[in-house]
Design a protein around this motif. Structure first.
Motif, PDB file in Angstrom:
ATOM      1  N   LEU A 289       0.825  -1.204   0.000  1.00 21.08           N
ATOM      2  CA  LEU A 289       0.000   0.000   0.000  1.00 21.08           C
ATOM      3  C   LEU A 289       0.859   1.253   0.000  1.00 21.08           C
ATOM      4  O   LEU A 289       0.653   2.177  -0.786  1.00 21.08           O
ATOM      5  CB  LEU A 289      -0.923   0.011   1.223  1.00 21.08           C
ATOM      6  CG  LEU A 289      -2.041  -1.024   1.271  1.00 21.08           C
ATOM      7  CD1 LEU A 289      -2.800  -0.909   2.589  1.00 21.08           C
ATOM      8  CD2 LEU A 289      -3.002  -0.843   0.092  1.00 21.08           C
ATOM      9  N   THR A 290       1.806   1.311   0.927  1.00 24.26           N
ATOM     10  CA  THR A 290       2.677   2.472   1.073  1.00 24.26           C
ATOM     11  C   THR A 290       4.079   1.980   1.418  1.00 24.26           C
ATOM     12  O   THR A 290       4.329   0.773   1.499  1.00 24.26           O
ATOM     13  CB  THR A 290       2.194   3.404   2.204  1.00 24.26           C
ATOM     14  OG1 THR A 290       2.399   2.738   3.463  1.00 24.26           O
ATOM     15  CG2 THR A 290       0.739   3.776   2.055  1.00 24.26           C
ATOM     16  N   GLU A 291       4.967   2.913   1.677  1.00 23.82           N
ATOM     17  CA  GLU A 291       6.307   2.588   2.155  1.00 23.82           C
ATOM     18  C   GLU A 291       6.408   2.741   3.672  1.00 23.82           C
ATOM     19  O   GLU A 291       7.481   2.579   4.239  1.00 23.82           O
ATOM     20  CB  GLU A 291       7.326   3.509   1.488  1.00 23.82           C
ATOM     21  CG  GLU A 291       7.032   4.986   1.725  1.00 23.82           C
ATOM     22  CD  GLU A 291       7.859   5.893   0.831  1.00 23.82           C
ATOM     23  OE1 GLU A 291       8.770   5.395   0.144  1.00 23.82           O
ATOM     24  OE2 GLU A 291       7.589   7.112   0.832  1.00 23.82           O
ATOM     25  N   PHE A 292       5.291   3.019   4.334  1.00 21.66           N
ATOM     26  CA  PHE A 292       5.291   3.284   5.777  1.00 21.66           C
ATOM     27  C   PHE A 292       5.019   2.010   6.569  1.00 21.66           C
ATOM     28  O   PHE A 292       4.089   1.266   6.250  1.00 21.66           O
ATOM     29  CB  PHE A 292       4.237   4.327   6.144  1.00 21.66           C
ATOM     30  CG  PHE A 292       4.323   5.592   5.348  1.00 21.66           C
ATOM     31  CD1 PHE A 292       5.533   6.264   5.219  1.00 21.66           C
ATOM     32  CD2 PHE A 292       3.202   6.104   4.725  1.00 21.66           C
ATOM     33  CE1 PHE A 292       5.612   7.438   4.487  1.00 21.66           C
ATOM     34  CE2 PHE A 292       3.268   7.277   3.996  1.00 21.66           C
ATOM     35  CZ  PHE A 292       4.481   7.938   3.864  1.00 21.66           C
ATOM     36  N   TYR A 293       5.786   1.806   7.639  1.00 24.18           N
ATOM     37  CA  TYR A 293       5.452   0.729   8.569  1.00 24.18           C
ATOM     38  C   TYR A 293       4.191   1.105   9.345  1.00 24.18           C
ATOM     39  O   TYR A 293       3.276   0.302   9.486  1.00 24.18           O
ATOM     40  CB  TYR A 293       6.617   0.463   9.533  1.00 24.18           C
ATOM     41  CG  TYR A 293       6.228  -0.446  10.685  1.00 24.18           C
ATOM     42  CD1 TYR A 293       5.890  -1.777  10.445  1.00 24.18           C
ATOM     43  CD2 TYR A 293       6.148   0.035  11.984  1.00 24.18           C
ATOM     44  CE1 TYR A 293       5.494  -2.611  11.484  1.00 24.18           C
ATOM     45  CE2 TYR A 293       5.757  -0.797  13.030  1.00 24.18           C
ATOM     46  CZ  TYR A 293       5.435  -2.119  12.777  1.00 24.18           C
ATOM     47  OH  TYR A 293       5.046  -2.937  13.810  1.00 24.18           O
ATOM     48  N   VAL A 294       4.140   2.323   9.847  1.00 26.12           N
ATOM     49  CA  VAL A 294       2.956   2.815  10.557  1.00 26.12           C
ATOM     50  C   VAL A 294       2.424   4.050   9.860  1.00 26.12           C
ATOM     51  O   VAL A 294       3.192   4.960   9.535  1.00 26.12           O
ATOM     52  CB  VAL A 294       3.278   3.169  12.026  1.00 26.12           C
ATOM     53  CG1 VAL A 294       2.080   3.852  12.685  1.00 26.12           C
ATOM     54  CG2 VAL A 294       3.657   1.939  12.812  1.00 26.12           C
ATOM     55  N   THR A 295       1.133   4.065   9.633  1.00 24.71           N
ATOM     56  CA  THR A 295       0.458   5.283   9.199  1.00 24.71           C
ATOM     57  C   THR A 295      -0.489   5.695  10.315  1.00 24.71           C
ATOM     58  O   THR A 295      -1.465   4.995  10.620  1.00 24.71           O
ATOM     59  CB  THR A 295      -0.336   5.067   7.902  1.00 24.71           C
ATOM     60  OG1 THR A 295       0.553   4.691   6.850  1.00 24.71           O
ATOM     61  CG2 THR A 295      -1.057   6.357   7.497  1.00 24.71           C
ATOM     62  N   ASN A 296      -0.181   6.817  10.969  1.00 23.38           N
ATOM     63  CA  ASN A 296      -1.049   7.365  12.010  1.00 23.38           C
ATOM     64  C   ASN A 296      -2.198   8.115  11.353  1.00 23.38           C
ATOM     65  O   ASN A 296      -1.997   8.817  10.353  1.00 23.38           O
ATOM     66  CB  ASN A 296      -0.249   8.303  12.922  1.00 23.38           C
ATOM     67  CG  ASN A 296       0.810   7.552  13.708  1.00 23.38           C
ATOM     68  OD1 ASN A 296       0.526   6.599  14.402  1.00 23.38           O
ATOM     69  ND2 ASN A 296       2.058   7.981  13.573  1.00 23.38           N
ATOM     70  N   VAL A 306      -2.849   2.124  10.502  1.00 23.25           N
ATOM     71  CA  VAL A 306      -2.510   1.145   9.472  1.00 23.25           C
ATOM     72  C   VAL A 306      -1.071   0.718   9.715  1.00 23.25           C
ATOM     73  O   VAL A 306      -0.165   1.542   9.705  1.00 23.25           O
ATOM     74  CB  VAL A 306      -2.664   1.715   8.052  1.00 23.25           C
ATOM     75  CG1 VAL A 306      -2.295   0.674   7.009  1.00 23.25           C
ATOM     76  CG2 VAL A 306      -4.088   2.223   7.826  1.00 23.25           C
ATOM     77  N   ILE A 307      -0.883  -0.572   9.966  1.00 23.60           N
ATOM     78  CA  ILE A 307       0.454  -1.115  10.192  1.00 23.60           C
ATOM     79  C   ILE A 307       0.776  -2.041   9.034  1.00 23.60           C
ATOM     80  O   ILE A 307       0.166  -3.120   8.893  1.00 23.60           O
ATOM     81  CB  ILE A 307       0.555  -1.865  11.537  1.00 23.60           C
ATOM     82  CG1 ILE A 307       0.400  -0.895  12.711  1.00 23.60           C
ATOM     83  CG2 ILE A 307       1.909  -2.564  11.652  1.00 23.60           C
ATOM     84  CD1 ILE A 307      -1.006  -0.590  13.084  1.00 23.60           C
ATOM     85  N   GLU A 308       1.689  -1.621   8.192  1.00 23.25           N
ATOM     86  CA  GLU A 308       2.061  -2.409   7.019  1.00 23.25           C
ATOM     87  C   GLU A 308       3.292  -3.243   7.392  1.00 23.25           C
ATOM     88  O   GLU A 308       4.424  -2.790   7.318  1.00 23.25           O
ATOM     89  CB  GLU A 308       2.328  -1.502   5.826  1.00 23.25           C
ATOM     90  CG  GLU A 308       2.353  -2.248   4.521  1.00 23.25           C
ATOM     91  CD  GLU A 308       2.027  -1.361   3.320  1.00 23.25           C
ATOM     92  OE1 GLU A 308       2.122  -1.870   2.197  1.00 23.25           O
ATOM     93  OE2 GLU A 308       1.680  -0.183   3.524  1.00 23.25           O
ATOM     94  N   MET A 309       3.035  -4.489   7.782  1.00 26.10           N
ATOM     95  CA  MET A 309       4.096  -5.332   8.323  1.00 26.10           C
ATOM     96  C   MET A 309       5.199  -5.580   7.315  1.00 26.10           C
ATOM     97  O   MET A 309       6.383  -5.683   7.671  1.00 26.10           O
ATOM     98  CB  MET A 309       3.497  -6.660   8.794  1.00 26.10           C
ATOM     99  CG  MET A 309       4.346  -7.387   9.799  1.00 26.10           C
ATOM    100  SD  MET A 309       4.387  -6.460  11.365  1.00 26.10           S
ATOM    101  CE  MET A 309       5.868  -7.128  12.111  1.00 26.10           C
ATOM    102  N   THR A 310       4.834  -5.677   6.052  1.00 27.10           N
ATOM    103  CA  THR A 310       5.839  -5.959   5.034  1.00 27.10           C
ATOM    104  C   THR A 310       6.619  -4.725   4.610  1.00 27.10           C
ATOM    105  O   THR A 310       7.433  -4.788   3.684  1.00 27.10           O
ATOM    106  CB  THR A 310       5.188  -6.647   3.814  1.00 27.10           C
ATOM    107  OG1 THR A 310       3.847  -6.169   3.625  1.00 27.10           O
ATOM    108  CG2 THR A 310       5.148  -8.144   4.009  1.00 27.10           C
TER     109      THR A 310
END
Length: 445
Positions: A289-296, A306-310
């Motif tokens: 989705l994004t390059e962010f691990y966490v999106t606040n 949103v926590i993008e684990m990968t």
């Protein structure tokens, strides 16, 4: 040698069992689920195994690193990025330059926010903060506009209606842990994970328990823990088993129901602990989705973040898929905890498409929901003075759980440190020899 029982096979219960055995006791570990791990447990998702909930190691998690070293597990460090979604757009705030360009706050707002983060990260004792409402403390440090625009949406997402009843100690512990993820040298966010996730850690810990001779009982829900003629009886269905001492690691309300004979005052303390549960969706995608691990999230959405684990782990860890966690923290009695999975799927995926309108149905590979009811004890104002004691009025019975973490956030490192504190208290005050019970213990029908 004493015969001990540990009720609860999460990280806390497993570490307590290991240390009790190391001290020379005979230990039986009871876990109601079919696997060890509790909130750290893993499951099967779209053909791969990974964690039910998102977990990460920060550079100050020294207790976790020590455990991983003891278990001979690899810890990989990765530079990650952080985002904020607000006013319908994604913004990166992964370094000082990006923070200065963040468009949703004025230059003065940013200065005050940065000063708040720095000030909070340098506080070493948060006891006094437990008496200060979090909103009052943030307004004093960051100003009303930053508090309303930045802090309160995040707090409401995490704590719901309890946000305004929470003490400043809560946000202090969050800031202190997250600030540590940025190394002072490069000022980049460094986070760590173990290949195989917590499934690999739990496998290693389970093998260690068995190697120590600890009796691990899975699918063993406890009905009652009670004193009886100098022993402590653990009831599991029709079975009755006698021990010298018992440690109950269940959440406070469950511990209250399990332990018979508590004094009214301590029973009330356990009952009064306010918990947030979580509805945590694991969404498996065919693309990032994004390059962010966490999106606040500043804008209102159906989930907390949103926590993008990968963005942290290698997608090869999960067969080339991409894994996103969508958590929503709710009160322990919230109806969403009992809602049909399809209803949650619809709500959460509609919300995810609001953030990512280009997300197609054929890119959603899998969806699963974990819904533990007692996750986060909320440190309401004055909570530090009402923390339940570990040693109960029932001689030989101890209650140890996350409600006793008052100077840290709920994470594995704090859980391991809680086990250390509990063991220190047990070693200093335990040691009674019940009458009528042999050193090896006995089973009673």
């Amino acid at each position: 040698m004493s015969r001990w029982a540990v009720v609860g096979g999460g990280m806390l219960g497993m570490e307590l069992a290991r240390q009790l055995e190391r001290d020379g006791h005979t230990v039986t570990l009871f876990e109601r689920a079919s696997q060890l791990g509790g909130l750290a447990a893993s499951w099967e998702l779209s053909g791969f195994r990974w964690d039910r909930h998102y977990h990460v190691v920060t550079p100050t998690d020294e207790r976790t690193e020590a455990l991983l070293g003891e278990l001979e597990l690899e810890l990989r460090w990765v530079t990650t990025r952080t985002g904020v979604y607000g006013e319908g757009a994604h913004h990166s705030v992964s370094n000082a330059g990006e923070f200065l360009r963040f468009p949703l706050l004025s230059p003065l707002d940013k200065v005050r926010l940065a000063a708040t983060l720095l000030y909070a990260s340098r506080i070493t004792d948060g006891e006094k903060l437990s008496e200060i409402p979090v909103e009052d403390w943030l307004v004093r440090l960051s100003g009303r506009r930053v508090t309303d625009r930045f802090w309160m949406p995040l707090l409401r997402a995490k704590l719901g209606d309890l946000a305004r009843q929470t003490s400043a100690a809560f946000i202090w512990t969050v800031i202190r842990r997250l600030y540590a993820a940025r190394t002072s040298g490069r000022r980049t966010e460094q986070l760590g994970y173990v290949p195989g996730g917590y499934g690999a850690i739990l496998d290693a810990m389970g093998a260690d328990l068995l190697g120590r001779g600890i009796d691990v009982r899975l699918d063993a829900p406890i009905d009652r823990v009670r004193a009886d003629e100098g022993a402590i009886v653990v009831e599991v269905g029709p079975d009755r088993e006698r021990f010298d001492e018992v440690v109950v690691t269940a959440p406070a309300p469950i511990a209250r129901r399990l332990v018979a004979g508590l004094e009214q005052s301590e029973a009330e303390r356990l009952d009064q602990v306010r918990y947030m549960g979580v509805v945590c969706a694991s969404v498996v995608l065919s693309r990032p989705l994004t390059e962010f691990y966490v999106t606040n999230l500043i804008d209102e959405t159906p989930f907390t973040g949103v926590i993008e684990m990968t963005a942290l782990i290698d997608p090869d860890e999960i067969d080339g898929h991409h894994l996103v966690y969508l958590p929503r923290y709710v009160a322990a009695d919230d109806p969403l905890l009992d809602a049909p999975v399809e209803e949650i799927r619809q709500i959460f995926l509609d919300g995810l498409r609001e953030l990512h309108p280009d997300l197609r149905d054929d890119e959603i590979v899998g969806f699963a929901v974990s819904r533990p009811r007692y996750v986060l004890p909320v440190p309401v104002i004055g909570y530090a003075a009402r923390v339940p004691a570990m040693r109960t009025s029932v001689s030989g019975v101890w209650t140890v759980n996350s409600a006793q973490i008052t100077d840290g956030t709920l994470n594995v490192d704090e859980t391991l440190r809680l086990a250390d504190r509990a063991m220190a208290e047990i070693r200093s005050t335990s040691g009674r020899t019940p009458t009528g019970l042999s050193a090896a213990g006995e089973a009673a029908s």
